[in-house]
Motif scaffolding. Structure first.
Motif, PDB file in Angstrom:
ATOM      1  N   VAL A  92      45.355  43.497  42.388  1.00 56.78           N
ATOM      2  CA  VAL A  92      44.720  44.299  43.438  1.00 56.78           C
ATOM      3  C   VAL A  92      44.202  45.649  42.941  1.00 56.78           C
ATOM      4  N   PRO A  93      44.996  46.457  42.199  1.00 60.37           N
ATOM      5  CA  PRO A  93      44.516  47.799  41.835  1.00 60.37           C
ATOM      6  C   PRO A  93      43.243  47.797  40.994  1.00 60.37           C
ATOM      7  N   ARG A  94      42.974  46.703  40.267  1.00 68.75           N
ATOM      8  CA  ARG A  94      41.795  46.656  39.401  1.00 68.75           C
ATOM      9  C   ARG A  94      40.741  45.671  39.895  1.00 68.75           C
ATOM     10  N   PHE A  95      40.868  45.233  41.112  1.00 67.37           N
ATOM     11  CA  PHE A  95      39.925  44.238  41.616  1.00 67.37           C
ATOM     12  C   PHE A  95      38.496  44.769  41.640  1.00 67.37           C
ATOM     13  N   PHE A  96      38.314  46.044  41.904  1.00 65.91           N
ATOM     14  CA  PHE A  96      36.977  46.615  42.025  1.00 65.91           C
ATOM     15  C   PHE A  96      36.498  47.253  40.723  1.00 65.91           C
ATOM     16  N   ASP A  97      37.171  46.941  39.622  1.00 65.51           N
ATOM     17  CA  ASP A  97      36.757  47.422  38.300  1.00 65.51           C
ATOM     18  C   ASP A  97      36.105  46.296  37.513  1.00 65.51           C
ATOM     19  N   GLU A  98      35.392  46.678  36.466  1.00 72.33           N
ATOM     20  CA  GLU A  98      34.897  45.673  35.534  1.00 72.33           C
ATOM     21  C   GLU A  98      36.088  45.020  34.824  1.00 72.33           C
ATOM     22  N   GLY A  99      35.923  43.771  34.431  1.00 72.79           N
ATOM     23  CA  GLY A  99      36.994  43.099  33.714  1.00 72.79           C
ATOM     24  C   GLY A  99      37.443  41.836  34.433  1.00 72.79           C
ATOM     25  N   PRO A 100      38.523  41.232  33.939  1.00 77.22           N
ATOM     26  CA  PRO A 100      38.927  39.912  34.438  1.00 77.22           C
ATOM     27  C   PRO A 100      39.735  39.925  35.723  1.00 77.22           C
ATOM     28  N   PHE A 101      40.158  41.106  36.197  1.00 76.79           N
ATOM     29  CA  PHE A 101      41.117  41.117  37.308  1.00 76.79           C
ATOM     30  C   PHE A 101      40.505  40.678  38.631  1.00 76.79           C
ATOM     31  N   GLY A 102      39.207  40.851  38.781  1.00 78.49           N
ATOM     32  CA  GLY A 102      38.568  40.346  39.991  1.00 78.49           C
ATOM     33  C   GLY A 102      38.694  38.837  40.097  1.00 78.49           C
ATOM     34  N   LEU A 103      38.425  38.147  38.991  1.00 77.45           N
ATOM     35  CA  LEU A 103      38.535  36.690  38.980  1.00 77.45           C
ATOM     36  C   LEU A 103      39.993  36.254  39.097  1.00 77.45           C
ATOM     37  N   ILE A 104      40.896  36.998  38.471  1.00 79.39           N
ATOM     38  CA  ILE A 104      42.319  36.653  38.556  1.00 79.39           C
ATOM     39  C   ILE A 104      42.794  36.704  40.009  1.00 79.39           C
ATOM     40  N   LEU A 105      42.403  37.760  40.724  1.00 81.49           N
ATOM     41  CA  LEU A 105      42.801  37.845  42.141  1.00 81.49           C
ATOM     42  C   LEU A 105      42.216  36.683  42.931  1.00 81.49           C
ATOM     43  N   GLY A 106      40.950  36.366  42.687  1.00 85.00           N
ATOM     44  CA  GLY A 106      40.320  35.275  43.420  1.00 85.00           C
ATOM     45  C   GLY A 106      41.001  33.944  43.172  1.00 85.00           C
ATOM     46  N   LEU A 107      41.331  33.652  41.921  1.00 84.74           N
ATOM     47  CA  LEU A 107      41.979  32.383  41.594  1.00 84.74           C
ATOM     48  C   LEU A 107      43.404  32.330  42.159  1.00 84.74           C
ATOM     49  N   ALA A 108      44.101  33.470  42.108  1.00 76.37           N
ATOM     50  CA  ALA A 108      45.454  33.507  42.684  1.00 76.37           C
ATOM     51  C   ALA A 108      45.388  33.283  44.195  1.00 76.37           C
ATOM     52  N   TYR A 109      44.386  33.861  44.839  1.00 78.87           N
ATOM     53  CA  TYR A 109      44.232  33.662  46.280  1.00 78.87           C
ATOM     54  C   TYR A 109      43.915  32.200  46.597  1.00 78.87           C
TER      55      TYR A 109
END
Length: 372
Positions: free
Chosen positions: A94-111
């Motif tokens: 969550v804290p890095r979802f709006f940053d560049e990098g892989p965390f946006g996709l990680i949150l989406g896949l976890a959801y």
């Protein structure tokens, strides 16, 4: 000949594993609150609301699921633990979802994993027919969240809001028939989530006050914030939780699902969002304890409490044929925190908020003054 699914009766009380799950859920909410703390702006609020909406939708989904699961068996327990693991991974991103990098996709896949586990969990329960209609829409909304994690960060809030819109409309599109609800379990489960969230907000305020090291903030600021949190707790748990169980239990089964969706789904989302905003606002009030607040930080506490109180009024109205006008009047009155913060700083904001909530408690305990 094929055998029919083993259908279990709705649970009537919360089991320890569900409380364990709720701890992970509340940690996710505190991570979302961190997004607003880091960016106390209108844009930061939009991001926070979008994240809270998708997270709350699936928390509610798991409350409906565990209502139908027999958690005495290893299989359902492992299923819930798997969903909890996916929730935990999502919270860490969550804290890095709006940053560049892989965390946006990680949150989406976890959801997406959270949604798939939820859908699979209804197989063999009393809700299998209901999830056959609603589950595909939940999966589509999860795929939208995955897409949000792939698009450029500046567009992610808007894509998330598309998922929020689909989730909000999915009961209208698919209907909510086919789900059995045990009123006692349902009410207790949501109440526990709220009280754990309030506890986390107190911890967050206490941590900020301790880090600042000012005796006035540590003692007076923390106590005033505790009074506000206690007021938020009191106006719900004094009577609303008990009455909601009675009202929900007395409804015919064909009405209970819609009432549960309106009260513990939509209205409760407003309440949870309000508590989250108010918690961040209390941290800002303690930080600027004797200094006037400015910009959007000034509005977080009053808007959060106003949203909570309006959500509580809508919650009551979804279950009973009356409005509790005390909550709506208080939702306006709490905006007096704005001039208080401009004139004197966080201490007066917290004091005004505490007095308004105390007034709600007093009036609510006086028969005939608050309902029409």
């Amino acid at each position: 000949m094929t055998s029919s699914p083993a259908v279990t009766a709705p649970a009537e009380r919360v089991r320890p594993l569900e409380l364990f799950f709720d701890l992970v859920f509340v940690f996710t909410i505190t991570q979302v609150a961190g997004v607003l703390t880091a960016a106390p702006t209108v844009d930061g609020l939009g991001r926070t609301v979008a994240l809270l909406a998708i997270i709350w939708w699936m928390y509610g989904g798991y409350a409906w699921l565990t209502n139908a699961l027999d958690l005495a068996r290893p299989g359902p327990r492992l299923l819930l633990l798997t969903g909890m693991a996916a929730y935990f991974v999502m919270s860490l991103a969550v804290p890095r979802f709006f940053d560049e990098g892989p965390f946006g996709l990680i949150l989406g896949l976890a959801y997406l994993a959270v949604v798939l586990v939820h859908t699979a969990g209804f197989i063999g329960t009393s809700g299998h027919r209901g999830i056959s209609r609603l589950g595909p829409l939940n999966i589509v909304s999860a795929l939208i969240v995955v897409a949000a994690g792939i698009v450029p960060p500046q567009a992610r809030t808007w894509v998330l809001l598309g998922a929020v819109a689909l989730e909000a409309l999915s009961p209208v599109i698919a209907g909510i028939g086919g789900f059995a609800i045990g009123a006692g379990h349902f009410v207790e489960r949501h109440g526990l989530a709220l009280i754990i969230l309030l506890g986390e907000s107190i911890i967050a305020v206490g941590t900020v006050a301790s880090e600042l090291g000012d005796v006035l903030r540590v003692v007076v600021g923390s106590v005033l914030a505790l009074v506000v949190s206690a007021g938020v707790w009191w106006v719900y748990f004094e009577r609303e939780e008990r009455d909601s169980e009675r009202l929900l239990d007395a409804m015919p089964p064909q009405r209970r699902g819609r009432a549960a969706l309106l009260s513990f789904g939509y209205a409760y989302l407003a309440m949870i969002t309000g508590v989250t905003m108010a918690a961040v606002g209390m941290k800002k009030a303690v930080t600027y304890f004797t200094t006037p607040l400015h910009d959007f930080e000034l509005w977080l506490l009053p808007l959060g409490l106003a949203l909570y109180l309006a959500g509580l009024a809508a919650f009551h109205r979804a279950l009973a044929p009356v409005w509790e006008w005390t909550r709506l009047v208080a939702a306006v009155a709490v905006l007096l925190c704005v001039p208080a913060g401009l004139l004197a700083g966080g201490w007066l904001m917290l004091l005004v908020a505490g007095l308004v909530l105390a007034g709600v408690v007093v009036v609510s305990r006086t028969p005939g003054l608050n309902e029409t």
